[in-house]
Structures are given as C-alpha cells and as structure tokens.
Design an enzyme around this catalytic site. Structure first.
Site, PDB file in Angstrom:
ATOM      1  N   ASP A  54       3.732   4.629   5.944  1.00 38.47           N
ATOM      2  CA  ASP A  54       2.967   5.874   5.961  1.00 38.47           C
ATOM      3  C   ASP A  54       3.676   6.933   6.801  1.00 38.47           C
ATOM      4  OD1 ASP A  54       2.147   4.026   8.182  1.00 38.47           O
ATOM      5  OD2 ASP A  54       1.056   5.791   8.831  1.00 38.47           O
TER       6      ASP A  54
ATOM      7  N   ASP B 219       7.829  -8.488  -4.250  1.00 38.37           N
ATOM      8  CA  ASP B 219       8.620  -7.253  -4.145  1.00 38.37           C
ATOM      9  C   ASP B 219       8.052  -6.200  -5.081  1.00 38.37           C
ATOM     10  OD1 ASP B 219      10.540  -5.357  -3.602  1.00 38.37           O
ATOM     11  OD2 ASP B 219      12.026  -6.237  -4.961  1.00 38.37           O
TER      12      ASP B 219
ATOM     13  N   GLU C  30       5.717  -4.194   3.129  1.00 39.52           N
ATOM     14  CA  GLU C  30       5.796  -2.936   3.865  1.00 39.52           C
ATOM     15  C   GLU C  30       6.942  -3.011   4.868  1.00 39.52           C
ATOM     16  OE1 GLU C  30       2.913   0.433   5.921  1.00 39.52           O
ATOM     17  OE2 GLU C  30       2.138  -1.602   5.654  1.00 39.52           O
TER      18      GLU C  30
END
Length: 569
Positions: A175, A539, A548
C-alpha cells in the site's frame, strides 16, 4: 495484461516439464560460494544411479544420495544429495529423470541480490520523483505537504483539521501509507547489521542520489526515512503519531493517480518508543557524518529523549483503530497492546547514547527472559542487540549473549532430519504471515550474529542453509525474491508493480511466503495450490497473505544477505 500473459506462459512451461515424470530438483537458484555446502533435493523419484552432474569442462559426475527425508506435512519422500565437490567457479548442469537445472558457483553469489534488496528502498521512496530507477522511473507521488490532523491526533496547539507537512519516507508495503512502528523497526534491524559490518557498508554502492557523498549508502537511505519520521513527532509534547494514512487503502493505481486525503492519526506509546529507539541510535551512528548531515545527531538525541518522556507519561496509550472516527480508518493497524519490549529497546538505546542510570534501570525492568526473532510486534531482540554490541553493562551483555546462543542451538538441532537441510521450515509454526522474513531471514541473521559474538563459524553453515531455502530449495520451488532465480514471484501484492505496465516487478523484493492461514481466500476467488503449511503460497497479486511485500521484510533480507555478502569470500 502483459504481466498476466508472461506469468501464464511461465506457469505452463513449468507445468509441462513437471508433467513429464513428476520429478523436480530443488536448489539454491541464485548461486553458491565455492567453499559453501551444496545440497540439492530431488522429489518424485529415487535418483540413485540416475543423477548426473556435468562440470564446465564436460566431465560427468554421478553423485550419490546422502539421505532421504519424509515431509512432516505432506508425507512426500525427498532425496538429498550433497554436491560439495563442486568447488570451482562455473556453471554445472544437473539432470535426473528428464529434469535439468543449473548450479551456479561463484565468488560473490550474494552480492547482486543483497544490493538489489537494499536498492529496493530507493524504488519505494515517497514524495520524490524516482529518476535513477531505469525502467521503474516515475514522477513524484504523494508529496504529503498537505496532511491533516485526524480527530484522534488532535491537541490544543494542533486541533482537528490542522495542516502539517510530512513528506518523504518509504511506502510501507503493498500500500501507499507510512507507519511509524514498521518504519522504525526496519531501521533498527538494518542499524544492527550496519554496526556489525561497517566496513562492508562503507563500500557498498546502490546508485542512489546520495551515493556521491561521504556517508554509506545504507545510512543515506535510512536518512530519507528518518526525515519523514522527524515530522511525525508532535513538536509541542513529544508524542509520535502512529501513522500517516488515507482512510482506506487506495486501489491498485499509480501514486500520481491517488486522490484520497491523507491524515496523521493517534499518538501511540509503541510508535513513540520505537521512534525514541531509532532516533537514539541515529544520533550515535550519524555523529561521524556531520559534513553531510550537520546538526542531525544532536537533533535526533533531543527528539529521542522527548519521545521517551512522553511514553513514560502515557504507558497505556495503545493504538485503538476501532475507536477512530470522522473519518474511520481501515488501513494497516500495527496494533500492539504490550509495550514492554518497546520500553526495553528504547531504554537500551538511550542508555547506550547517554549513559544515564534511569535508562539502565528501565532496561533491566523490561529485559526479556529469552531470545526471539525480531519483528515489528516484538522488538526485544533489537534491544538485545544494543547490549550485545556494547559492554557498558557486562551483566546484561552476558545475559543477552547466553539467550542468543540458546536460541541458535535450539534452531539448528533438527537440520539433520529436515526435508530441505535447513533450520527453517521444519515445524508448522514456521509458516504464516511474513514467515520468510521473521522466521527465516531473521533466524539466519541471529545465527550470523552468534558467529560474530563467538568468533567461530559454527552457525554460518546453518545461516547459509536458510539462504538456500529462501532462494529455491523449498517445497514450492520458488526463489522468493523478485528478479532472481529461475522461478521467482511475478505478481506480488504491490500496487506500483501491478499498475506500472511493466511486466517484471521491482527486483529485490521479498514476498511474505507460505501461509496456511490463507486469510485472503475470502469469497473463494483465490485458490491456493495446497493447504500444506510449506506449500501454501500463491503468486497472484490479490494474495496479500502470501505474496505481499513490506519494508520490514525487506529490511530482514538486507540485514541477512548483506551480512552474508560481507563474510563470504
């Protein structure tokens, strides 16, 4: 779309090979040092009499199986083969049952991947254009010069809606937000590596804008994040905001396309103590680099002490995201309802900086009873590193030393019966969210630290085995660092890599790894290939539970692989 097509092509290619006879060869895909132990693992058949290794000069070797192992998770039988006779630099071809692979032997097998792991922090800088990233260059995103004070962070001199400037720093993970707890932890772990390998880092160049100056690139990169952290301390009371965030996670778009308002939210005791610890260490470590950063050391020392005072006055100020409103905040929490380990780290760092008895007494009050791998939620080991690197208090130094050795001895005891000849990966609890960082890289880092302390090479062999696991000798066959090996993640849960229309993700990123919790399955749109703990990896971009990336995970990769690169010669 290009990424999806490339991934489908690679997947189909590998499925085709595997379907031939079900045989697979697991090995370190990046490389081995000539004097390093070399083990490959064969799955799907007993390779006795069928295994061939061709040397660079054409000689054919027929190595024998060393032992077999049965997986405690899947029950699969695997065959381990030692190839220590491959002691000359070059590329060796291995074949068995229709399968082939290459074993690479060179004098600096970890240099490129270690450098890429550190350079990744440049590529994820916030608030500046990326102009030295080659194909990954991008314009400035998230200047963060107009950030609002959230109601949870309001104070008399900074009321709700006040505007502050809080630029720079690293994007935290997949993020675009910036979190003090995780930023401070990442810095602390890399500081610990730097202190033990100063000469190495003094000569390591990562081609960042600051490279021409007199400060090591590692410290320059850390300074970019420290410049942001400085802005997160309330100048009026010394407390530190928990994070700078949007109310909700942004979509998978580029930074320049993000439109949500950004806020600093709620001061917390954990963020404030982590801030105090890294600022105390930064004050020491940047003292020698006044020419590049004049006045910073004294500024950092003062900010560290003010933060510690605030934490002492607010020991129960834990971060409670569910209580935040106007607007509600739904991004990463980094919540922690026990600050004893943060008090230990901060007090230890401040005692080392100042020598004041108050900090020594506080450190003793909060000292741990056993050594644990470092993580953002348990930073006790970062406090222990302060005492291991400094003998100002011989009793604490010796206690931390004994705890570290006890941890390392326990970590290596089952290698002889393990499926992949490594300390990591033998228990179901080894796997989970971020396991490749916290349980593999950090474990290996502790093994290297134990070697350094004891003046031996007893534990180095086992740290290298963890590297082998990380780089391909594992149940999935993945090298878990992007851009390296024959089979590495192509679709990490990372917004820029997903949105930049470049097929390959940023190189040098460590993904979280196998996670049997599979918290991202949700409505069933994600289908993991297996529920076995060590095979529970996917994946695919939406798989935030296994795929992540995060700065704390890459910090562990930097600390581990840079140390290996420094000592393997």
């Amino acid at each position: 779309m290009r990424k999806q097509l490339l991934t489908m092509f690679l997947a189909c290619s590998m499925i085709g090979i595997q379907a031939k006879d079900g045989v697979s060869i697991r090995r370190n895909q990046v490389g081995y040092h000539p004097q390093q132990e070399k083990v490959i693992v064969i799955e799907g058949m007993n390779p006795s009499g069928k295994l061939r290794v061709t040397t660079p000069n054409g000689q054919v070797l027929k190595p024998k199986v060393t032992r077999k192992a049965v997986s405690p998770f899947s029950g699969k039988t695997r065959y381990l083969v030692h190839l220590d006779q491959l002691s000359s630099v070059g590329n060796y071809q291995v074949s068995v049952g229709g399968q082939q692979c290459e074993i690479r032997v060179n004098n600096q097998p970890y240099h490129d991947i270690a450098t890429a792991a550190l350079r990744l922090f440049y590529l994820i800088r916030s608030g500046v254009p990326i102009e030295r990233g080659g194909i990954y260059n991008r314009p400035l995103g998230h200047p963060d010069t107009h950030v609002l004070i959230h109601p949870s962070a309001a104070s008399p001199l900074r009321p709700t809606g006040s505007v502050i400037s809080s630029p720079y720093g690293w994007y935290d993970a997949g993020d675009y937000n910036k979190y003090v707890v995780n930023s401070a932890f990442s810095i602390g772990l890399m500081f610990a590596a730097y202190e033990q390998q100063r000469n190495y880092f003094a000569n390591l160049s990562t081609d960042i804008p600051e490279s021409p100056n007199q400060t090591p690139d590692l410290l320059d990169e850390i300074m970019f994040n420290l410049r942001w952290l400085i802005t997160m301390q309330d100048p009026y009371d010394g407390g530190v905001y928990h994070k700078l965030t949007t109310p909700n996670f942004e979509a998978f778009i580029m930074p320049t396309d993000c439109q949500q308002t950004r806020y600093v939210v709620a001061k917390s005791v954990t963020a404030t103590l982590d801030f105090a610890a890294v600022m105390a260490d930064a004050a020491r470590l940047f003292e020698s680099y006044q020419a590049d950063y004049p006045g910073f050391a004294s500024q950092a020392a003062a900010m560290a002490e003010r933060a510690y005072m605030w934490a002492k006055e607010h020991p129960e100020a834990y971060y409670r995201q569910e209580q935040l409103a106007d607007p509600a905040i739904t991004t990463g929490t980094y919540g922690d309802n026990n600050a004893s380990d943060e008090f230990f780290w901060a007090a230890s760092a401040l005692y080392r900086l100042t020598g004041r008895r108050q900090y020594l007494d506080d450190a003793r009050q909060h000292q741990p009873t056993r050594f644990t791998t470092p993580s953002w939620g348990n930073v006790a080991s970062l406090g222990a590193f302060e005492w291991l690197a400094d003998t100002k208090d011989e009793k604490l130094h010796e206690q931390m030393h004994q705890q570290l050795i006890a941890y390392c001895d326990m970590a290596i005891k089952d290698v002889g019966t393990s499926s992949f000849q490594s300390p990591f990966g033998n228990k179901a609890q080894d796997f989970g969210w971020g396991c490749l960082a916290e349980n593999c890289c950090c474990q290996a880092f502790l093994l290297l630290y134990a070697d350094q302390l004891t003046g031996t090479t007893k534990y180095r062999r086992y740290a290298l085995q963890d590297a082998d696991y990380l780089l391909g000798r594992n149940a999935t066959g993945y090298c878990f660092v992007t851009g390296f090996g024959d089979k590495s993640p192509m679709n990490p849960h990372h917004r820029i890599s997903a949105a930049d229309d470049i097929a390959a993700p940023f190189p040098g990123m460590l993904v979280g790894g196998p996670n049997p919790g599979q918290q991202d399955k949700g409505d069933g749109s994600l289908v993991y290939p297996s529920n076995y703990p060590d095979e529970s990896y996917l994946d695919e971009m939406p798989s935030y539970a296994s795929n992540e990336i995060a700065i704390n995970w890459n910090a562990s990769l930097v600390a581990f692989l840079c140390w290996l690169d420094a000592i393997i010669d």
